[in-house]
Design a protein around this motif. Sequence first.
Motif, PDB file in Angstrom:
ATOM      1  N   ALA A  87       7.137 -27.257 -39.645  1.00 45.18           N
ATOM      2  CA  ALA A  87       8.375 -26.686 -39.101  1.00 45.18           C
ATOM      3  C   ALA A  87       9.032 -27.679 -38.143  1.00 45.18           C
ATOM      4  CB  ALA A  87       8.068 -25.375 -38.393  1.00 45.18           C
ATOM      5  N   ALA A  88       8.217 -28.344 -37.332  1.00 49.84           N
ATOM      6  CA  ALA A  88       8.764 -29.345 -36.396  1.00 49.84           C
ATOM      7  C   ALA A  88       9.420 -30.484 -37.168  1.00 49.84           C
ATOM      8  CB  ALA A  88       7.649 -29.880 -35.497  1.00 49.84           C
ATOM      9  N   TYR A  95      17.808 -35.080 -37.327  1.00 52.32           N
ATOM     10  CA  TYR A  95      18.237 -35.896 -36.183  1.00 52.32           C
ATOM     11  C   TYR A  95      17.535 -37.259 -36.156  1.00 52.32           C
ATOM     12  CZ  TYR A  95      19.731 -31.241 -34.938  1.00 52.32           C
ATOM     13  OH  TYR A  95      20.299 -29.997 -34.979  1.00 52.32           O
ATOM     14  N   LEU A  96      16.217 -37.240 -36.469  1.00 53.17           N
ATOM     15  CA  LEU A  96      15.447 -38.486 -36.411  1.00 53.17           C
ATOM     16  C   LEU A  96      15.667 -39.362 -37.639  1.00 53.17           C
ATOM     17  CD1 LEU A  96      11.973 -37.205 -35.098  1.00 53.17           C
ATOM     18  CD2 LEU A  96      13.768 -38.351 -33.808  1.00 53.17           C
ATOM     19  N   GLY A  97      16.084 -38.743 -38.729  1.00 55.00           N
ATOM     20  CA  GLY A  97      16.188 -39.488 -39.994  1.00 55.00           C
ATOM     21  C   GLY A  97      14.855 -39.438 -40.723  1.00 55.00           C
ATOM     22  N   PRO A  99      12.899 -41.754 -42.431  1.00 56.90           N
ATOM     23  CA  PRO A  99      11.781 -42.693 -42.209  1.00 56.90           C
ATOM     24  C   PRO A  99      11.021 -42.416 -40.914  1.00 56.90           C
ATOM     25  CG  PRO A  99      13.773 -43.876 -42.831  1.00 56.90           C
ATOM     26  CD  PRO A  99      14.177 -42.469 -42.577  1.00 56.90           C
ATOM     27  N   VAL A 100      11.766 -42.159 -39.830  1.00 59.37           N
ATOM     28  CA  VAL A 100      11.101 -41.921 -38.539  1.00 59.37           C
ATOM     29  C   VAL A 100      10.339 -40.594 -38.582  1.00 59.37           C
ATOM     30  CG1 VAL A 100      11.477 -41.570 -36.066  1.00 59.37           C
ATOM     31  CG2 VAL A 100      12.852 -43.242 -37.314  1.00 59.37           C
ATOM     32  N   ALA A 101      10.997 -39.568 -39.137  1.00 59.07           N
ATOM     33  CA  ALA A 101      10.378 -38.242 -39.157  1.00 59.07           C
ATOM     34  C   ALA A 101       9.107 -38.232 -40.000  1.00 59.07           C
ATOM     35  CB  ALA A 101      11.373 -37.210 -39.692  1.00 59.07           C
ATOM     36  N   VAL A 102       9.153 -38.891 -41.148  1.00 56.27           N
ATOM     37  CA  VAL A 102       7.976 -38.846 -42.022  1.00 56.27           C
ATOM     38  C   VAL A 102       6.847 -39.708 -41.438  1.00 56.27           C
ATOM     39  CG1 VAL A 102       8.370 -40.732 -43.696  1.00 56.27           C
ATOM     40  CG2 VAL A 102       7.385 -38.592 -44.460  1.00 56.27           C
ATOM     41  N   ALA A 103       7.208 -40.804 -40.746  1.00 60.05           N
ATOM     42  CA  ALA A 103       6.167 -41.601 -40.065  1.00 60.05           C
ATOM     43  C   ALA A 103       5.506 -40.757 -38.983  1.00 60.05           C
ATOM     44  CB  ALA A 103       6.788 -42.862 -39.462  1.00 60.05           C
ATOM     45  N   ALA A 104       6.344 -40.036 -38.226  1.00 59.87           N
ATOM     46  CA  ALA A 104       5.797 -39.183 -37.170  1.00 59.87           C
ATOM     47  C   ALA A 104       4.927 -38.084 -37.771  1.00 59.87           C
ATOM     48  CB  ALA A 104       6.941 -38.575 -36.364  1.00 59.87           C
ATOM     49  N   GLU A 146      19.619 -39.150 -42.971  1.00 62.99           N
ATOM     50  CA  GLU A 146      19.676 -40.445 -42.270  1.00 62.99           C
ATOM     51  C   GLU A 146      19.486 -40.293 -40.778  1.00 62.99           C
ATOM     52  OE1 GLU A 146      23.519 -41.865 -43.401  1.00 62.99           O
ATOM     53  OE2 GLU A 146      22.726 -42.943 -45.130  1.00 62.99           O
ATOM     54  N   GLY A 147      19.715 -39.083 -40.256  1.00 66.42           N
ATOM     55  CA  GLY A 147      19.564 -38.846 -38.828  1.00 66.42           C
ATOM     56  C   GLY A 147      20.762 -39.334 -38.042  1.00 66.42           C
ATOM     57  N   LEU A 148      20.556 -39.466 -36.755  1.00 66.82           N
ATOM     58  CA  LEU A 148      21.653 -39.875 -35.874  1.00 66.82           C
ATOM     59  C   LEU A 148      21.833 -41.388 -35.823  1.00 66.82           C
ATOM     60  CD1 LEU A 148      20.867 -37.435 -32.916  1.00 66.82           C
ATOM     61  CD2 LEU A 148      22.641 -37.167 -34.653  1.00 66.82           C
ATOM     62  N   TRP A 149      20.918 -42.124 -36.466  1.00 69.69           N
ATOM     63  CA  TRP A 149      20.934 -43.592 -36.341  1.00 69.69           C
ATOM     64  C   TRP A 149      22.249 -44.231 -36.772  1.00 69.69           C
ATOM     65  CZ3 TRP A 149      17.282 -44.504 -33.193  1.00 69.69           C
ATOM     66  CH2 TRP A 149      16.084 -43.769 -33.250  1.00 69.69           C
ATOM     67  N   PRO A 150      22.835 -43.852 -37.921  1.00 69.89           N
ATOM     68  CA  PRO A 150      24.091 -44.518 -38.311  1.00 69.89           C
ATOM     69  C   PRO A 150      25.171 -44.370 -37.251  1.00 69.89           C
ATOM     70  CG  PRO A 150      23.209 -43.256 -40.134  1.00 69.89           C
ATOM     71  CD  PRO A 150      22.400 -42.910 -38.941  1.00 69.89           C
ATOM     72  N   ARG A 151      25.226 -43.176 -36.602  1.00 68.33           N
ATOM     73  CA  ARG A 151      26.245 -42.962 -35.569  1.00 68.33           C
ATOM     74  C   ARG A 151      25.941 -43.779 -34.318  1.00 68.33           C
ATOM     75  NH1 ARG A 151      26.973 -36.668 -34.800  1.00 68.33           N
ATOM     76  NH2 ARG A 151      25.907 -36.325 -36.760  1.00 68.33           N
ATOM     77  N   LEU A 152      24.635 -43.855 -33.973  1.00 72.46           N
ATOM     78  CA  LEU A 152      24.248 -44.586 -32.764  1.00 72.46           C
ATOM     79  C   LEU A 152      24.444 -46.097 -32.932  1.00 72.46           C
ATOM     80  CD1 LEU A 152      20.953 -42.697 -31.789  1.00 72.46           C
ATOM     81  CD2 LEU A 152      23.151 -42.624 -30.604  1.00 72.46           C
ATOM     82  N   ILE A 153      24.117 -46.559 -34.124  1.00 71.53           N
ATOM     83  CA  ILE A 153      24.179 -48.011 -34.352  1.00 71.53           C
ATOM     84  C   ILE A 153      25.606 -48.452 -34.658  1.00 71.53           C
ATOM     85  CG2 ILE A 153      23.395 -49.908 -35.840  1.00 71.53           C
ATOM     86  CD1 ILE A 153      20.800 -48.224 -36.223  1.00 71.53           C
TER      87      ILE A 153
END
Lengths: 154, 497
Positions: A87-88, A95-97, A99-104, A146-153
């Motif tokens: 669920a988390a 938000y994390l995208g 790749p990051v979420a699945v690694a976590a 993709e998460g928030l990364w495209p907007r942040l970068i």
Amino acid sequence: MRDLVTGALGLVLAAVYYLAADALPVSLLSDAVGAAGVPKALAIGLGLLSAMLILRAVAARPTFRGTGSAADPWPHLQALGVVGLGAAYAALAPYLGYPVAVAALIGVTALYFGMRPSPRLVLVALAGAALFWGLFVKILGVAMPEGLWPRLIG
Amino acid sequence: MSALSVAWNALTSNWSIPAAFFGVVWGIIGGALPGISPSIAMALLLPFTYGLDPVTAVVLLASVYVGAEYGGSIPAILIRTPGTNAAAATVLDGFEMNRQGRGGEALGISLVSGLVGGLFGLAVLVLLTEPLARLALAFTPPAYFALGILGLSVIAGLGGGSLIKGLMAGILGLMIATIGTDPVSGVPRFTFGTPDLLNGVAPILVMVGLFAVSELMVQVTEPAWNRTERGAVRLKLPDWLTWKRMFKPHAIGSVIGTVEGITPGAGGTIAAFLSYNEARRWSKHPEEFGRGSVEGVAAPECANNVVTGTALVPLLGLGIPGSNSAAILLGGLLIHGLTPGPMLFERNPEVAYGLYGGLFVANIAMLLVGLVILTPCLWLVNRPKPYLMAFVFALIVSGVYAIDQSFFDVGLVLAAGIVGYGMRWMGLPVLPRVLGVVLGFLVESNYRRSLVLSGGDHMVFLEDPVALILLLCAVGLLAVTLVRELQAARGKSRLAP
């Protein structure tokens, strides 16, 4: 004891499902059976079977022995923790995208299943994320979040 | 003989044979990933077929289908996660064999059973397309309803020793199948205002939750990890004795797979479940089913792969795609200006016979590819438990999301996992529930369509000859199961002190 609980839960579900079926709107396009016809029949069937299970359990008169697994709620809570991790992941991945979420998810799940924190664990999680990203995004062309990364970068 | 030479020329004059190998590898990968169904695996390659010649394109797509239907059994056996709907019946004994350190043997049985089934299905397709296609036309809504009832009659035998609990689980599955838009009036049922539920709950989501997520939940409470012995992490092909034991389940799977395959809409899932049940009924060792039975893996795997050939009968014979996968293949044919149906054999014999030859190559490729990849797969699932569980979980959530790019689906799978965990605690068998979910829509929609057509007269189910035969079969199956249950109960009461 478990049969009694199962039967009781079955009865409750049958009643709730029947009421929900009864509340379904009637369409002008409806046939003789109607949208609620089959669900109501299923609810009655489940109710009857649940009642039979309860009667059978009562007739068997089991001697209840409190076993460790039945009395101890910890294993069940531990099992629900796995669902909590999923669920988390579902809540954070947008938000994390991916790749990051699945690694976590890989790292935290391995920890949850008893792996000790180590650089190797981090490497495995990162390699796993790269593998899944390559498989689903690059090879199969699935649009993962993709998460928030495209907007942040950018 | 001329057909053989046409097939040979069609295959060897282009890239069809490499395409068959590539298609099988792609299909196995797709089938092994939960969420990537055979039809999705085929659809992903469809755009690439534009530039290919027609024979290569059709062979490529058909090979993906063959590979995907087989590939679903690999995660079913190794990690209790059916990659496809049809692989759900393989979970029961396949995963149990793996748990006993016989994973290599289970994969070997699944591989050769898939090969036997695939070749048998191909033989049926080649020899009997025309007469069987006529039979497919005889299926009316009452017959489909009766077919669904025949499938549901299996539930009585899947109760795991308790008929009441088996029926309860089956009804719970049928209840899930009622979620979504009503098939006749269009009224949304049990959607609670959620648009994600309007299309209902996909059976694969329920299966992945009930089998795989619940297994993760159980595994986290069991710290001991029974490492498999070194010799058991190798693929083990069946020996002569095992082949002898597999003969009967293969025969059962072949017959049932043929009937289900030619019936548009039925598909490999019903065939696999029916075959599993019948293999147990006719087995000399029914007590082994659910505890790692050789026959329990062989029958559904054979039936499932027979369907890969026979499901093409209505497509090639009549131009009717009987499944999503057949519809994608139809798309592949139409892209190249080919119209499937009886005229295909007269106007484009190289495509029709090339497809037959391609399916043969695909089945052989499945065996060869399986021999290469299965031992590494076994090695993978014998890695440390925390890593394995973490990767399985990542695969589940990724695969489920990939179906519709929906986190709602991920939530549904997790919820199904909780339900599966609860069902294990309560002793409710999982397979009847899966069967209920798979068959619910087929049964209800055709029941009501039949009544609409007959003006509400239930006699329509007895007046349709196909429906009558199927209903009688269902009653017969139920009666035999009930008699056996009663005999078993009497035996137990006699043994009780």
